[in-house]
Design a protein around this motif. Structure first.
Motif, PDB file in Angstrom:
ATOM      1  N   GLN A 134      96.003  82.044 118.745  1.00 17.19           N
ATOM      2  CA  GLN A 134      95.868  80.614 118.481  1.00 17.19           C
ATOM      3  C   GLN A 134      94.408  80.200 118.370  1.00 17.19           C
ATOM      4  O   GLN A 134      94.058  79.332 117.559  1.00 17.19           O
ATOM      5  CB  GLN A 134      96.574  79.804 119.570  1.00 17.19           C
ATOM      6  CG  GLN A 134      96.727  78.340 119.221  1.00 17.19           C
ATOM      7  CD  GLN A 134      97.703  77.640 120.122  1.00 17.19           C
ATOM      8  OE1 GLN A 134      97.464  77.516 121.313  1.00 17.19           O
ATOM      9  NE2 GLN A 134      98.800  77.149 119.571  1.00 17.19           N
ATOM     10  N   GLY A 161      99.870  72.752 121.285  1.00 26.52           N
ATOM     11  CA  GLY A 161     100.643  72.303 120.131  1.00 26.52           C
ATOM     12  C   GLY A 161      99.830  71.499 119.130  1.00 26.52           C
ATOM     13  O   GLY A 161     100.380  70.981 118.167  1.00 26.52           O
ATOM     14  N   ASP A 179      99.839  67.515 115.306  1.00 24.86           N
ATOM     15  CA  ASP A 179     100.303  67.527 116.694  1.00 24.86           C
ATOM     16  C   ASP A 179     101.812  67.746 116.656  1.00 24.86           C
ATOM     17  O   ASP A 179     102.554  66.883 116.176  1.00 24.86           O
ATOM     18  CB  ASP A 179      99.953  66.198 117.370  1.00 24.86           C
ATOM     19  CG  ASP A 179     100.358  66.164 118.841  1.00 24.86           C
ATOM     20  OD1 ASP A 179     100.884  67.178 119.350  1.00 24.86           O
ATOM     21  OD2 ASP A 179     100.151  65.117 119.488  1.00 24.86           O
ATOM     22  N   VAL A 180     102.271  68.891 117.150  1.00 21.63           N
ATOM     23  CA  VAL A 180     103.695  69.209 117.072  1.00 21.63           C
ATOM     24  C   VAL A 180     104.396  68.764 118.354  1.00 21.63           C
ATOM     25  O   VAL A 180     103.762  68.597 119.400  1.00 21.63           O
ATOM     26  CB  VAL A 180     103.928  70.720 116.833  1.00 21.63           C
ATOM     27  CG1 VAL A 180     103.126  71.203 115.639  1.00 21.63           C
ATOM     28  CG2 VAL A 180     103.589  71.540 118.066  1.00 21.63           C
ATOM     29  N   LYS A 183     105.627  71.380 124.180  1.00 25.37           N
ATOM     30  CA  LYS A 183     104.450  72.011 124.782  1.00 25.37           C
ATOM     31  C   LYS A 183     104.717  73.507 124.953  1.00 25.37           C
ATOM     32  O   LYS A 183     105.845  73.964 124.838  1.00 25.37           O
ATOM     33  CB  LYS A 183     104.120  71.382 126.142  1.00 25.37           C
ATOM     34  CG  LYS A 183     103.683  69.931 126.086  1.00 25.37           C
ATOM     35  CD  LYS A 183     103.340  69.427 127.486  1.00 25.37           C
ATOM     36  CE  LYS A 183     102.868  67.978 127.458  1.00 25.37           C
ATOM     37  NZ  LYS A 183     103.941  67.066 127.045  1.00 25.37           N
ATOM     38  N   SER A 186     106.930  77.155 122.580  1.00 30.43           N
ATOM     39  CA  SER A 186     107.647  76.606 121.428  1.00 30.43           C
ATOM     40  C   SER A 186     106.712  75.778 120.550  1.00 30.43           C
ATOM     41  O   SER A 186     106.778  75.845 119.320  1.00 30.43           O
ATOM     42  CB  SER A 186     108.827  75.747 121.892  1.00 30.43           C
ATOM     43  OG  SER A 186     108.381  74.653 122.674  1.00 30.43           O
ATOM     44  N   ALA A 187     105.814  75.009 121.178  1.00 30.48           N
ATOM     45  CA  ALA A 187     104.849  74.224 120.417  1.00 30.48           C
ATOM     46  C   ALA A 187     103.878  75.139 119.681  1.00 30.48           C
ATOM     47  O   ALA A 187     103.498  74.863 118.532  1.00 30.48           O
ATOM     48  CB  ALA A 187     104.089  73.282 121.349  1.00 30.48           C
ATOM     49  N   GLY A 188     103.479  76.222 120.331  1.00 23.75           N
ATOM     50  CA  GLY A 188     102.577  77.169 119.690  1.00 23.75           C
ATOM     51  C   GLY A 188     103.193  77.803 118.460  1.00 23.75           C
ATOM     52  O   GLY A 188     102.515  78.002 117.440  1.00 23.75           O
ATOM     53  N   SER A 191     103.203  75.181 115.695  1.00 22.95           N
ATOM     54  CA  SER A 191     101.860  74.966 115.147  1.00 22.95           C
ATOM     55  C   SER A 191     101.456  76.121 114.237  1.00 22.95           C
ATOM     56  O   SER A 191     100.751  75.911 113.243  1.00 22.95           O
ATOM     57  CB  SER A 191     100.836  74.786 116.275  1.00 22.95           C
ATOM     58  OG  SER A 191     100.677  75.972 117.024  1.00 22.95           O
ATOM     59  N   SER A 225     112.516  68.074 117.072  1.00 26.20           N
ATOM     60  CA  SER A 225     111.335  68.787 116.588  1.00 26.20           C
ATOM     61  C   SER A 225     110.699  68.001 115.442  1.00 26.20           C
ATOM     62  O   SER A 225     111.386  67.599 114.509  1.00 26.20           O
ATOM     63  CB  SER A 225     111.714  70.192 116.110  1.00 26.20           C
ATOM     64  OG  SER A 225     112.251  70.962 117.168  1.00 26.20           O
ATOM     65  N   ASP A 346      97.916  68.092 125.298  1.00 25.28           N
ATOM     66  CA  ASP A 346      96.824  68.700 124.552  1.00 25.28           C
ATOM     67  C   ASP A 346      95.879  67.607 124.049  1.00 25.28           C
ATOM     68  O   ASP A 346      96.323  66.537 123.611  1.00 25.28           O
ATOM     69  CB  ASP A 346      97.369  69.498 123.360  1.00 25.28           C
ATOM     70  CG  ASP A 346      98.365  70.557 123.794  1.00 25.28           C
ATOM     71  OD1 ASP A 346      98.159  71.135 124.871  1.00 25.28           O
ATOM     72  OD2 ASP A 346      99.337  70.803 123.059  1.00 25.28           O
TER      73      ASP A 346
END
Length: 354
Positions: A134, A161, A179-180, A183, A186-188, A191, A225, A346
């Motif tokens: 990331q 995210g 910004d997804v 956290k 799953s957010a990673g 993104s 989502s 974040d």
């Protein structure tokens, strides 16, 4: 058949397990143990599982074999009614120092070694790898060409995210901030999808948002989502900013002579809520010395111990006192840390010197 049954069971548990006979030969290592140690063979000698500098002779008979902590643990168990427990630092085959606790218990003619916390160790290792990946998705720390910028990226967990990006297209500086939802892991993952789905070759922010929205529909995710995003194109020849938003905080422009200009644009996030929404571009002029800021809602909505939000007003106050983009980002970091201490979301911001 019975041995095969036990082997199947051990292979499908998250705990790392190894079986050693009284001749100090490894008879079986389950999948979790192989993954933890980076080994390939499920049986053999200790040399097949740990980094061994003793290349000569049989395993256990070399001069350096006495320093093999894994072998010594099982030898101690052999001398102590088959029981031993110790925290070890082991050099794996991938030349990585692995710290884990291993308990050895007797099972008939064999010794069963159970690596305590091995599953957590493997998860932590995967998180470290994901964090490294990331970090490589972030833009360069400094601009080599085009408009000078500065940014901050503070994930509240190991995996964030938020996704900032700055790049050049057709000689113009492009800024993108997403910004997804959610956290952590799953957010990673979401993104990473945004990074892959964003078309850098398109100079129109709204067209790029439409393309991202179309690709998002193919994921067939539910309404929980979504992705908020803002994109800008800085036209240095025309002294104009072309921008478009998708449910995100619109950019903030500090005009050197007129103060703060809060840009507004109402549009839904990239989501399944309005699948075919037509995002649009808008233009705003700027003068030399202005500063353009893009930020995620984590900055504005960060709260202190009293429950007070940091707020857009505090961001603008920091911006008014800043001479350039780099100064603004540095002061924003300090102000947020002083106000909040710890963060539950974040925090990402990009500032451009125009």
């Amino acid at each position: 058949m019975l041995f095969q049954f036990y082997r199947t069971v051990l292979d499908n548990i998250p705990t790392a397990v190894i079986v050693v006979d009284r001749r100090m030969r490894i008879r079986f290592a389950n999948r979790s143990f192989l993954m933890l140690f980076g080994a390939q063979a499920e049986k053999g000698t200790f040399r097949n599982f740990v980094s061994c500098k003793e290349a000569k002779g049989r395993c256990g008979e070399g001069k350096k074999c006495k320093s093999c902590s894994l072998r010594r643990l099982f030898e101690d168990a052999k001398q102590n009614r088959g029981v031993a427990f110790r925290k070890l630092v082991i050099r794996t085959l991938s030349e990585e120092n692995l710290s884990c606790r291993i308990k050895v218990v007797p099972i008939g003619r064999y010794f069963l070694g159970i690596a305590d916390g091995a599953y957590e160790t493997e998860i932590a290792r995967e998180l470290d790898s994901a964090q490294d990946i990331q970090q490589k998705l972030l833009p360069p720390a400094k601009s080599e060409n085009g408009t000078h910028y500065s940014f901050m990226y503070i994930p509240c967990r190991a995996i964030g995210g938020d996704l900032p990006d700055v790049y050049e297209t057709d000689g113009q500086t492009m800024g993108f901030l997403a910004d997804v939802s959610g956290k952590g892991i799953s957010a990673g993952m979401l993104s990473a999808f945004v990074k892959a789905g964003w078309n850098r070759s398109v100079s129109s922010p709204s067209h790029a948002l439409r393309g991202l929205n179309a690709k998002f529909q193919e994921l067939n995710l539910d309404e929980r989502s979504y992705v908020t995003a803002v994109a800008v194109r800085i036209d240095r020849g025309q002294n104009q900013i072309c921008y478009s938003c998708a449910g995100h905080n619109a950019p903030i422009l500090l005009k050197s002579e007129l103060g703060i200009d809060e840009i507004e644009m109402n549009a839904p996030p990239v989501s399944t809520w309005i699948p075919d929404f037509g995002y649009e571009d808008r233009l705003i002029g700027y003068n030399k010395g202005d500063i353009l800021v893009m930020l995620t809602d984590g900055v504005i909505e960060s709260r202190n111990k009293k429950g007070e939000m940091y707020s857009l007003e505090r961001v603008e106050e920091v911006l008014r006192k800043s001479e350039n983009a780099e100064t603004f980002i540095d002061r924003l970091k300090s102000s947020l840390s002083e106000f909040c201490g710890t963060f539950n979301d974040d925090l990402t911001a990009i500032a451009f010197d125009l």
